[in-house]
Write a protein that holds these residues in place. Structure first.
Motif, PDB file in Angstrom:
ATOM      1  N   UNK A   1      43.362  65.600 -14.280  1.00 16.63           N
ATOM      2  CA  UNK A   1      41.929  65.162 -14.275  1.00 16.63           C
ATOM      3  C   UNK A   1      41.418  64.737 -13.171  1.00 16.63           C
ATOM      4  N   UNK A   2      40.576  65.538 -12.434  1.00 18.73           N
ATOM      5  CA  UNK A   2      39.839  65.408 -11.155  1.00 18.73           C
ATOM      6  C   UNK A   2      38.491  64.232 -11.172  1.00 18.73           C
ATOM      7  N   UNK A   3      38.490  64.173 -12.333  1.00 16.03           N
ATOM      8  CA  UNK A   3      37.160  63.142 -12.853  1.00 16.03           C
ATOM      9  C   UNK A   3      37.209  61.477 -12.584  1.00 16.03           C
ATOM     10  N   UNK A   4      38.507  61.411 -12.158  1.00 17.87           N
ATOM     11  CA  UNK A   4      38.548  59.998 -11.934  1.00 17.87           C
ATOM     12  C   UNK A   4      39.472  59.929 -10.596  1.00 17.87           C
ATOM     13  N   UNK A   5      39.301  58.679  -9.861  1.00 15.53           N
ATOM     14  CA  UNK A   5      39.890  58.567  -8.469  1.00 15.53           C
ATOM     15  C   UNK A   5      41.346  58.877  -8.315  1.00 15.53           C
ATOM     16  N   UNK A   6      41.961  58.167  -9.083  1.00 14.86           N
ATOM     17  CA  UNK A   6      43.440  58.604  -9.206  1.00 14.86           C
ATOM     18  C   UNK A   6      43.896  59.923  -9.613  1.00 14.86           C
ATOM     19  N   UNK A   7      43.154  60.374 -10.704  1.00 19.86           N
ATOM     20  CA  UNK A   7      43.464  61.729 -10.984  1.00 19.86           C
ATOM     21  C   UNK A   7      43.205  62.951  -9.732  1.00 19.86           C
ATOM     22  N   UNK A   8      41.941  62.668  -9.050  1.00 21.86           N
ATOM     23  CA  UNK A   8      41.807  63.354  -7.990  1.00 21.86           C
ATOM     24  C   UNK A   8      42.938  63.497  -6.942  1.00 21.86           C
ATOM     25  N   UNK A   9      43.430  62.180  -6.504  1.00 21.49           N
ATOM     26  CA  UNK A   9      44.482  62.299  -5.724  1.00 21.49           C
ATOM     27  C   UNK A   9      45.805  62.816  -6.293  1.00 21.49           C
ATOM     28  N   UNK A  10      45.857  62.535  -7.504  1.00 23.30           N
ATOM     29  CA  UNK A  10      47.133  63.524  -8.183  1.00 23.30           C
ATOM     30  C   UNK A  10      46.989  64.787  -8.200  1.00 23.30           C
ATOM     31  N   UNK A  11      45.839  65.346  -8.378  1.00 25.88           N
ATOM     32  CA  UNK A  11      45.681  66.594  -8.347  1.00 25.88           C
ATOM     33  C   UNK A  11      45.807  67.415  -7.034  1.00 25.88           C
ATOM     34  N   UNK A  12      45.563  66.730  -6.014  1.00 25.87           N
ATOM     35  CA  UNK A  12      45.634  67.177  -4.842  1.00 25.87           C
ATOM     36  C   UNK A  12      47.039  67.383  -4.378  1.00 25.87           C
ATOM     37  N   UNK A  13      47.941  66.371  -5.013  1.00 29.76           N
ATOM     38  CA  UNK A  13      49.432  66.324  -4.731  1.00 29.76           C
ATOM     39  C   UNK A  13      49.869  67.394  -5.277  1.00 29.76           C
TER      40      UNK A  13
END
Length: 318
Positions: free
Chosen positions: A280-292
């Motif tokens: 989920x790129x729609x939340x700050x943590x999710x955006x970081x997790x997606x990039x990783x």
């Protein structure tokens, strides 16, 4: 049933959880480095999921006035920019790919924020009388197998000639407040295929234990939405039923309610345990997790692993 050649991507959310960056650009245009090492906006990564799964035409559901930003991005470089990229053949190639992507695009506006189901309904004219793939504009999917996640659903839809196929993942009960959840009756459990018997939006643990237990799953696990579906056009009849009768949940028209209405009025509503992961790129943590996750599944995996090891080593020293 017709081949699945159309996709709808909902991208009309206001991105309030990603403020202040979302005040400058909609969250679907946030950049990420994809598995191929190229920097792309989220919506392009999602669109390529669809195209690589056999989709020919894509409709993006936007908030009013946002079509232009997509049109400006999905086009080839102009003459001045081509000069700036002289000697960078890879950039010229990517420019042509962007233009080809743009030729597939259609748009529908959601004039007011009345829920996910309401956003999907805006694509009715685009879909017409064909089945379609539905993707979320802020979810990136990474498959565990050769087939893309979307392709896995499309294959089941084409094999069984279903009215609907929803991707799911076994999810522990303490996370169910985040997802629509489905009780399944095994059809081909070895392939993760079930018939939907009940669909509830973000159930409590108590409701899940009472109504949503799927045979064969480990205790405390349930079939929760993965964030992608293949629907026949009949889903629009169910959405229209909700809208005409003003049947809202928390003030909005929910897709999950339309799914349950469709399930009650069709023969084949299948769910498939998708072999992959959703981010989920729609939340700050999710955006970081997606990039990783993209980095660890991409061409720079070795370098990223080494960088993570260095960072962790420094943390231990501190």
């Amino acid at each position: 049933m017709a081949k699945v050649r159309k996709a709808v991507i909902t991208a009309a959310g206001r991105g309030t959880r990603m403020y202040p960056a979302s005040s400058a650009v909609q969250k679907e245009m946030f950049p990420l480095v994809d598995r191929d090492g190229l920097t792309k906006p989220v919506i392009q990564i999602i669109g390529e999921e669809a195209i690589d799964s056999g989709i020919e035409q894509i409709c993006i559901v936007t908030a009013p006035g946002e079509e232009k930003q997509y049109r400006d991005y999905f086009r080839r470089l102009d003459d001045n920019m081509v000069k700036a990229f002289r000697g960078k053949d890879w950039a010229i190639l990517e420019s042509e790919k962007l233009a080809a992507f743009g030729e597939r695009l259609h748009f529908a506006e959601q004039s007011s924020p009345e829920g996910f189901g309401h956003a999907v309904y805006q694509a009715r004219k685009f879909v017409g009388d064909e089945p379609f793939l539905l993707l979320l504009g802020d979810h990136v999917y990474i498959s565990d197998i050769k087939d893309r996640c979307a392709r896995q659903l499309i294959k089941v839809h084409e094999q069984y000639l279903c009215d609907a196929v929803t991707g799911v993942q076994p999810t522990i009960e303490r996370h169910l407040h985040l997802f629509g959840t489905i009780r399944g009756q095994p059809i081909e459990p070895a392939r993760g295929i079930y018939k939907a018997e009940l669909i509830i939006e973000k159930p409590s643990i108590e409701v899940a234990r009472e109504k949503l237990v799927t045979p064969g799953l480990p205790a405390g696990n349930y079939l929760a939405h993965f964030g992608m579906h293949v629907f026949s056009p009949r889903i629009f009849d169910s959405l229209e039923y909700l809208i005409k009768n003003n049947l809202r949940e928390k003030g909005e028209f929910q897709l999950t309610a339309a799914q349950e209405h469709l399930r009650q009025n069709c023969e084949k509503y299948w769910v498939v345990i998708t072999q992959g992961r959703r981010y989920d790129t729609g939340i700050p943590y999710g955006l970081m997790e997606t990039q990783l996750a993209l980095a660890l599944n991409g061409v720079h995996r070795t370098e990223i692993c080494e960088a993570i090891a260095r960072i962790l080593a420094m943390q231990v020293k501190e």
